[in-house]
Structure formats: C-alpha cells, structure tokens
Design a protein around this motif. Structure first.
Motif, short mmCIF file in Angstrom:
data_model
loop_
_atom_site.label_atom_id
_atom_site.label_comp_id
_atom_site.label_asym_id
_atom_site.label_seq_id
_atom_site.Cartn_x
_atom_site.Cartn_y
_atom_site.Cartn_z
N TYR A 1 -14.38 7.37 -5.47
CA TYR A 1 -14.18 7.32 -4.02
C TYR A 1 -14.92 6.16 -3.35
N GLN A 2 -15.46 5.24 -4.20
CA GLN A 2 -16.13 4.08 -3.60
C GLN A 2 -15.09 3.07 -3.14
N LYS A 3 -15.43 2.38 -2.06
CA LYS A 3 -14.53 1.36 -1.52
C LYS A 3 -14.32 0.25 -2.55
N PHE A 4 -13.10 -0.19 -2.74
CA PHE A 4 -12.72 -1.31 -3.61
C PHE A 4 -12.95 -1.05 -5.10
N TRP A 5 -13.37 0.17 -5.45
CA TRP A 5 -13.58 0.40 -6.89
C TRP A 5 -12.25 0.59 -7.61
N ARG A 6 -12.06 -0.14 -8.72
CA ARG A 6 -10.91 0.06 -9.59
C ARG A 6 -11.43 0.07 -11.03
N SER A 7 -10.83 0.89 -11.87
CA SER A 7 -11.31 0.96 -13.26
C SER A 7 -11.08 -0.38 -13.96
N GLU A 8 -11.93 -0.64 -14.99
CA GLU A 8 -11.78 -1.89 -15.77
C GLU A 8 -10.64 -1.75 -16.77
N ASP A 9 -10.16 -0.52 -16.95
CA ASP A 9 -9.09 -0.22 -17.90
C ASP A 9 -7.92 -1.20 -17.71
N LEU A 10 -7.43 -1.76 -18.81
CA LEU A 10 -6.33 -2.75 -18.70
C LEU A 10 -5.08 -2.13 -18.09
N ALA A 11 -4.85 -0.82 -18.41
CA ALA A 11 -3.66 -0.15 -17.88
C ALA A 11 -3.75 -0.07 -16.35
N VAL A 12 -4.97 -0.01 -15.81
CA VAL A 12 -5.14 0.03 -14.35
C VAL A 12 -4.97 -1.37 -13.79
N ARG A 13 -5.61 -2.34 -14.44
CA ARG A 13 -5.56 -3.72 -13.93
C ARG A 13 -4.13 -4.27 -13.96
N ALA A 14 -3.25 -3.69 -14.83
CA ALA A 14 -1.87 -4.16 -14.89
C ALA A 14 -1.09 -3.76 -13.63
N GLN A 15 -1.62 -2.80 -12.88
CA GLN A 15 -0.94 -2.29 -11.67
C GLN A 15 -1.54 -2.93 -10.43
N ALA A 16 -0.67 -3.14 -9.43
CA ALA A 16 -1.19 -3.69 -8.17
C ALA A 16 -1.99 -2.60 -7.46
N GLY A 17 -3.09 -2.97 -6.81
CA GLY A 17 -3.87 -1.95 -6.09
C GLY A 17 -5.01 -2.59 -5.33
N THR A 18 -5.55 -1.86 -4.37
CA THR A 18 -6.63 -2.40 -3.55
C THR A 18 -7.97 -1.70 -3.82
N GLY A 19 -7.92 -0.51 -4.43
CA GLY A 19 -9.16 0.25 -4.64
C GLY A 19 -9.63 0.91 -3.34
N LEU A 20 -8.73 1.00 -2.36
CA LEU A 20 -9.14 1.60 -1.08
C LEU A 20 -8.51 2.97 -0.85
N GLY A 21 -7.42 3.25 -1.61
CA GLY A 21 -6.64 4.47 -1.36
C GLY A 21 -7.47 5.74 -1.40
N LEU A 22 -8.25 5.93 -2.48
CA LEU A 22 -8.99 7.20 -2.61
C LEU A 22 -10.12 7.30 -1.59
N PHE A 23 -10.71 6.15 -1.24
CA PHE A 23 -11.75 6.15 -0.20
C PHE A 23 -11.14 6.70 1.10
N ILE A 24 -9.92 6.18 1.40
CA ILE A 24 -9.26 6.62 2.64
C ILE A 24 -8.91 8.12 2.55
N VAL A 25 -8.41 8.54 1.36
CA VAL A 25 -8.06 9.96 1.18
C VAL A 25 -9.26 10.84 1.49
N LYS A 26 -10.42 10.49 0.92
CA LYS A 26 -11.62 11.32 1.11
C LYS A 26 -12.02 11.36 2.59
N GLU A 27 -11.99 10.20 3.23
CA GLU A 27 -12.35 10.14 4.66
C GLU A 27 -11.42 11.02 5.49
N LEU A 28 -10.10 10.85 5.25
CA LEU A 28 -9.12 11.57 6.08
C LEU A 28 -9.25 13.08 5.88
#
Ligand code: ADP
Length: 476
Positions: A421-448
C-alpha cells in the motif's frame, strides 16, 4: 622503644592483603597492631615498624565504641568513620569496617578494612563530571527528549522538548505527558510489551502546545531499566515536523496543479484519437493505423497516471470529496465486470461473480466504490496467468460487508505484502514489470476505503494467487 609485638597468630598468612588498594589493618584482641598493608602506610605516611607492635590508638585517637562486642564475637561487623592521625600530624578521614577473625572458635584478631574518603570524593567528582557531560549532551540535543516513569509522569525534559511543547521543564516535571499529548482518551499510553521485546515504536502525533497551538511531531519510544532500580523508564524523543509538513504541502500542491493542467491536453488527445478511429470518412492505411493504436495505448497510460496523481494529491491535501449513501455493490460489480471483460478475454482470464443472496446495501460513495473495485479487478486480471480466473464474492461479518477479489495469478511474497500500500511501490518481479502500472492504485484503494469507514486486507501466496478484500459498513 615500641612495646614488644605479641604474637597471637599470623594474620598475614590469612590472605594476601599487601596489594589490596584499600587500607587493611590487623590487630590482636587487645588492639595492638599486628600488620598494616602498603595502602595504610602510604595514606598515613608511616613506616611499617612505626605501626606494627603499637596500639591502634596511635592512629585512631578514639576507638569505636563497640569494639568489645567484636572481641566477644557478639558483633560481626562494625562500620565507622575515623579522623586517623597521620605521621605529619594532619588527619586523614577514613571509612572503616571492622570484623573479627576467628581461629579455632576464638576471636584471634580484628580486621580493619578502610577507604580514604578523599578517594571517594575524587570518585564522586568523576561521577559528577560524567553526569554533567551527559546532561549537557541531552540538554543541547536538537531532538526533544523526555523521560517518564511507566505512570507517564515526566522526570526529565530537555531544552528542545521545552521548545516543541512550550512547557518549561520546571512546569512539566511531575506532571503527566497527557498535558501536551492529543486530547483523545489514553493517547499518552504506550504499549510496553513490544518495547520490552526490543521493538522500536514510532508515532506521528499532533502535540498541544502550552500556548494552545498544535504542532506535528514524530515521537519515538525506548524502554530502559531505571538506574535507580525502580522498574522501568520510558525515554521518548521528539522531532518537530512543522517544516517537513510545509514542504510536503508545497510539493503536493505542485503535483496537484501540474496534474490538473496536464489533464486537459491529455483528454483532448484522447478525444481526437477516438474521433480518428470512429470517423468513417477517414481511410487509415494499416501502417498509420498501427502507429495510431500505439499512440492510443500510450495516451491511455498517461491519462491513468494523471488521474492517479490527481487522486493521490487530493487525498493528501484532504481535498477528497466523499459522499456516502446506500449502495448495492452487486450492481456496481456487474457493470464493472462487463466493462473489463474485453481486457480479461484478451488475456484469456475468466471473470466470475458469486452473487450473495440478500446482500445488504453498504454506505459508500458510488464513484469511489467503482474506483476501488476497478483497481482491484484490473490488478487481478493484469497480474494473472493465461487461463486463470478472477472471482468476486462477498461475506457479511457483523455490521460490515466484505468484498473479496480472488485471483489465480502470480501471487506476492510475504515481504512484498508489507509494502503493497506504499505510494509508487511495484514489485521487482519481471511478470509485474511487463505490465503497465503506476504503483498508486492500491494506495488510493486503501485511502478511499479508510475514508468510507472500512478496512482492506490481503492474503497471497507466491505463484498461487491473491485475495484482496475490503469492508464497508452496512447501510442503515
Ligand atoms: P500498479 O498495478 O499500477 O503497479 P498498484 O498500486 O495497483 O499499482 O499495485 C502495486 C503492486 O502490487 C503491483 O505493481 C504489483 O506488484 C502488486 N499487486 C497488486 N495487485 C496484485 C495482484 N492481484 N497479484 C499480484 N501482485 C499484485
């Protein structure tokens, strides 16, 4: 002529006292000195033969009162202070402990163990200097330092703590830290169990200054044994976050304005691209079409990033507008799954909704609820495997409806779950890095979810899949 030395025993053979740093004197039961060690000779300035064989009164002008008790074996130990006569005629103040030495059941000698009080005062001076040294360090530390007992009464308060709280150390010592802690009940209490286990405890609090103003403070706690032997003490240190808060606010303001200004041109590009693809009059050659599709893909990512940045800076600046009203989650979910189905089909992931008969309505902001679900379900599709599934279901627990988004995807390691739930955090996993993303979604989910009165939870197993769930209060 010194009186003849009476040989009652040979106390020197009892133990090696010559090298002992304290004064050691043996007398016979008639108080005639039988032996004196080097320290005694040095302190008092006599040669050995000027003491041995002489009555103790030669150096002790007054013998302690209960010596007879020692000789009779009634008293086992006798402490006294004496102004011993030095050879120079001056007096040396010595602390002595006298005790009987028994041989064959009879008191054969008396042992005097003494310490030069000057040594003690030198030691006291050393201790005082060390204490002043540490006191000066604590006093001038840029961090506020406050020491309390477990009852939270202040015992020490340094200058920086005075500056931060506006309380003088004289005014606060003896009172509870609750005087400047936030008003909430028990805000000043600290759980001592984790501290005792050696864990570091850090909190961000809003202190109430003596002048009535509030000040943001980072407080860290440590537990130490009370040097006075009375249990434990809590040492807390304070750093003033006022400046940091101001910088955060400026940075946040900047991000908000920049993202806000970016949104218009980005939306204009999106609209134009939509028109190009929809306008039947335009015949696009395949190469140009390919380029435009790539542009559209990049443009959608840019729009998502701008929207996420806007939402994050809104939550941080407290600008988030949330209006809760009774909502039927089933409806929101059905619509959302229909929207996301084409993406899921592309990835060969099946989307399922397990309806919950009689599901109560929840209190939520419809737009924000959709945003939460959209983030969780898109992630469940995005971080899934070909042929995988995503299942949305509910549970009702007490006054809360839990919504679970379960996937059969790549999963998350235990260490990474803590960072999700940290801002901008994305896993180092290659399968994650292959996908577009900002690392902000879950932070926003938790806040909302937090703002709508609920909680978030995650269970995951690396390589097996994840379950992201959130709760919302039942309406009415
Ligand atoms: P984004 O998806 O844009 O990277 P999020 O904040 O939504 O940002 O997610 C943060 C990170 O959490 C992701 O980059 C990914 O590493 C991990 N993550 C989120 N959801 C899942 C999921 N369902 N399965 C595995 N990893 C996930």
């Amino acid at each position: 002529m010194p009186p003849k030395r009476q040989k009652t025993s040979d106390p020197e053979s009892l133990f090696q006292f010559e090298a002992v740093p304290e004064c050691v004197i043996f007398t016979d039961p008639q108080h005639v000195i039988q032996a004196a060690n080097r320290a005694t000779l040095e302190v008092l300035g006599y040669a050995r033969e000027e003491l041995v064989g002489w009555p103790l009164e030669k150096i002790f002008p007054q013998l302690p009162r209960d010596l007879a008790g020692l000789v009779a074996g009634r008293v086992k130990e006798l402490g006294f202070q004496v102004k011993a006569r030095m050879r120079s005629g001056k007096r040396a103040i010595l602390d002595f402990v006298a005790s009987p030495v028994s041989l064959g059941g009879q008191v054969a000698a008396l042992l005097y163990l003494g310490r030069d009080v000057r040594v003690r005062s030198l030691l006291d001076e050393e201790i005082r200097r060390a204490r002043n040294y540490f006191r000066a360090i604590v006093e001038h530390s840029p961090y506020g330092i406050c020491v309390t007992g477990l009852d939270r009464r202040v015992m020490m308060f340094n200058r920086a703590a005075e500056d931060i709280t506006g309380w003088s150390s004289d005014g606060i010592i003896g009172r509870s830290v609750a005087e400047f802690y936030p008003l909430e009940k028990n805000a000043e209490q600290v759980e001592s169990k984790p501290l005792r286990a050696g864990q570091r405890l850090v909190r961000q609090l809003q202190f109430r200054r003596h002048d009535g103003n509030e000040v943001p403070v980072k407080v860290s706690y440590v537990l130490i044994p009370d040097p006075g032997g009375n249990g434990e003490l809590i040492v807390e240190s304070y750093s003033d976050l006022t400046d940091r808060k101001r910088v955060d606010q400026l940075r946040n303001e900047f991000v908000f304005v920049a993202a806000h200004e970016l949104r218009n041109p980005v939306t204009a590009i999106k609209l134009l691209l939509d028109i190009i693809f929809e306008d039947k009059r335009l015949v696009l050659d395949p190469i140009l079409r390919g380029y435009l599709l790539k542009m559209q893909e990049g443009e959608e990512r840019l729009l998502r990033l701008v929207d996420d940045l806007l939402e994050v800076s809104r939550t941080e600046a407290g600008r988030l507008k949330i209006q809760v009203a009774p909502q039927n989650p089933a409806e929101v979910i059905a619509n959302l799954l229909a929207e996301l189905r084409p993406t899921a089909v592309n990835k060969n992931v099946s989307l399922n909704y397990r309806a919950y008969p009689g599901l109560p309505s929840v209190m939520a902001d419809p737009g924000k609820l959709k945003e939460v679900l959209s983030n969780l379900v898109s992630n469940a599709v995005k971080y899934n495997v070909t042929g995988g599934t995503v299942t949305v279901s509910h549970q009702v627990k007490g006054n809360f409806v839990w919504t679970r988004v379960a996937d059969t995807g790549i999963g998350i390691t235990k260490e990474d779950v803590l960072k999700l739930y940290q801002k901008f955090w994305r896993s180092e996993d290659l399968a994650v890095r292959a996908q577009a993303g900002t690392g902000l979604g879950l932070f926003i989910v938790k806040e909302l979810i937090g703002r709508m009165g609920g909680e978030v939870a995650v269970e995951s197993q690396k390589g097996r899949g994840s379950v992201f769930s959130f709760s919302l209060p039942v309406a009415g």
